[in-house]
Design an enzyme around this catalytic site. Structure first.
Site, PDB file in Angstrom:
ATOM      1  N   HIS A 156       0.813  -1.217   0.000  1.00 39.25           N
ATOM      2  CA  HIS A 156       0.000   0.000   0.000  1.00 39.25           C
ATOM      3  C   HIS A 156       0.847   1.269   0.000  1.00 39.25           C
ATOM      4  CE1 HIS A 156       0.448  -0.187   4.528  1.00 39.25           C
ATOM      5  NE2 HIS A 156       0.507   1.119   4.360  1.00 39.25           N
ATOM      6  N   ASP A 186       0.088  -7.630   1.349  1.00 41.68           N
ATOM      7  CA  ASP A 186       0.576  -6.256   1.500  1.00 41.68           C
ATOM      8  C   ASP A 186       2.103  -6.175   1.547  1.00 41.68           C
ATOM      9  OD1 ASP A 186       0.337  -3.559   1.605  1.00 41.68           O
ATOM     10  OD2 ASP A 186      -0.443  -3.436   3.642  1.00 41.68           O
ATOM     11  N   SER A 265       4.761   2.628   7.840  1.00 40.58           N
ATOM     12  CA  SER A 265       4.386   1.439   7.062  1.00 40.58           C
ATOM     13  C   SER A 265       5.548   0.936   6.213  1.00 40.58           C
ATOM     14  CB  SER A 265       3.200   1.768   6.146  1.00 40.58           C
ATOM     15  OG  SER A 265       2.030   1.981   6.883  1.00 40.58           O
TER      16      SER A 265
END
Length: 425
Positions: A156, A186, A265
């Site tokens: 993402h 992911d 992230s």
């Protein structure tokens, strides 16, 4: 004896010391009668007090105060007792704290060069200009995986990017190429253009299989654009389920209270040895403000390793699949039913001729099969079905329990096919 004289001298010195301390405390009490404090005793004053108690108390006192000669007490209490007291561990203090801090700073120093800043660039217009240019739409974190220069991050972080830029700790920025990705888990893999892989420092890859709740962990990343920020915490939980960008569940996630914020992230979660145990991916955000509330999640490194090695080695990922299209979980929930509704069954798919799809008739919509169990395990929603499939391999045969027609249950066996995503080399 000489030893006894030295002990008496120590006690006499302690009495004089304490009288001086009391006189000083009395003077301060006269100046400020509203406060009182108990002055700390030095080693010899403590010796005098302990002498009135038990031998054991004095022995323990000597273990804590290094200023007393142990030979002084050997003739009085016996060498064995003095030796036992000397073997007791010393108190913590500044030295122990400094050792802990040094261990943490070492983890940061050894791993920070492996952590990179990733910028997602997408085509768009700046201000009122009609010219299309690349606009940064988000940033994240990544880390060097191996000595070939592969960089790992979350999918993402780079999703929708027309270009990806990676900035190293020396502030040099490089264009990056996407080697491959697994949207369901992911995870994405990048390589840098124009950089010698030998100049990159790979992170040390550990294992997540033996983790325990309560273990110390560290997160390094670029929260809110603040590059190479370190936070610490513990493993707060194991076996959590989070949702990927594709909507499929990621099982086995590590929960931590180490601060994870937007920009973290794709960054590494490390154990106390400085080894990679997870990839920071998501936070629980009940406020909707995108800020840390002490509940973060990381994809375990054992899951990441399998995906990365498959993509790097074979240039593709293969997943088992039934070959059906599922209706949203809300469709059955509105009818007060549990399970997964089969919306479509494409021709030549593994489930073709085995499962019945939903279709429209002259009288209205006719519901297809509703999958309620896989190999005897209850299925209440799509997450349960995906979880069962993740544990299987291409070629495995599964036994589905379905509700068909007016609610009758049937058993259907299907051999799983393979869904392959191939990446250009």
């Amino acid at each position: 004896t000489a030893s006894a004289c030295r002990l008496a001298a120590a006690c006499s010195s302690g009495r004089r010391q304490r009288r001086r301390v009391r006189r000083e405390a009395t003077r301060q009490g006269d100046e400020n009668s509203s406060s009182w404090w108990t002055p700390p005793l030095d080693a010899k004053a403590k010796l005098r007090l302990a002498a009135k108690g038990s031998v054991a108390a004095l022995s323990i006192l000597l273990a804590l105060e290094s200023g007393i000669d142990h030979d002084l007490l050997a003739p009085v209490f016996g060498p064995d007792r003095v030796q036992v007291a000397s073997a007791l561990p010393a108190s913590g203090g500044a030295a122990s704290l400094m050792a802990e801090e040094d261990a943490v700073t070492t983890i940061f120093r050894e791993n920070t060069a492996s952590v990179v800043n990733i910028t997602n660039l997408q085509q768009g217009r700046m201000g009122g200009s009609l010219d299309i240019t690349e606009v940064p739409v988000g940033t994240g974190t990544g880390f060097v995986w191996d000595d070939k220069g592969h960089v790992i991050t979350n999918f993402h972080v780079i999703k929708g990017a027309s270009d990806v830029r990676v900035t190293l700790i020396d502030k040099n920025s490089y264009a990056a190429t996407v080697v491959g990705f697994d949207e369901d888990k992911d995870i994405a893999i990048l390589t840098l253009q124009g950089v010698n892989p030998r100049d990159l420092i790979p992170i040390r890859v550990g294992r997540s299989g033996g983790l325990l709740v309560g273990q110390t962990v560290f997160a390094i990343g670029n929260p809110f654009g603040l590059d190479h920020t370190m936070s610490s915490g513990i493993v707060s939980g194991l076996g959590r389920v989070i949702q990927s960008q594709s909507g499929r569940p990621i099982r086995g996630a590590i929960q931590t209270d180490a601060a994870i914020n937007p920009g973290n992230s794709g960054g590494p979660l490390l154990d106390r040895k400085g080894q990679l145990i997870g990839v920071n991916t998501a936070i629980l955000d009940p406020t909707g403000r995108g800020a840390n509330v002490g509940v973060g999640f990381a994809i375990p490194v054992d899951t990441v390793r399998g995906i990365v090695e498959q993509i790097i080695t074979y240039g593709k990922i293969v997943r088992p699949y039934l070959g059906i299209t599922l209706a949203p979980d809300q469709a059955l929930a509105q009818l007060g039913r549990k399970g997964v509704l089969v919306l479509d069954v494409p021709a030549n798919s593994p489930a073709s001729g085995r499962l019945q799809p939903t279709y429209r008739s002259l009288t209205g919509i006719v519901l297809g099969d509703v999958i309620v169990a896989v190999d005897g395990k209850p299925v209440e929603g799509s997450g349960d079905l995906y979880g069962c499939l993740d544990a299987l391999k291409v070629g495995d045969t599964v036994r589905l329990t379905v509700e068909r027609g007016k609610g009758s249950r049937e058993e259907v066996s299907i051999t799983l096919g393979g869904k392959t995503t191939t990446f250009e080399s």
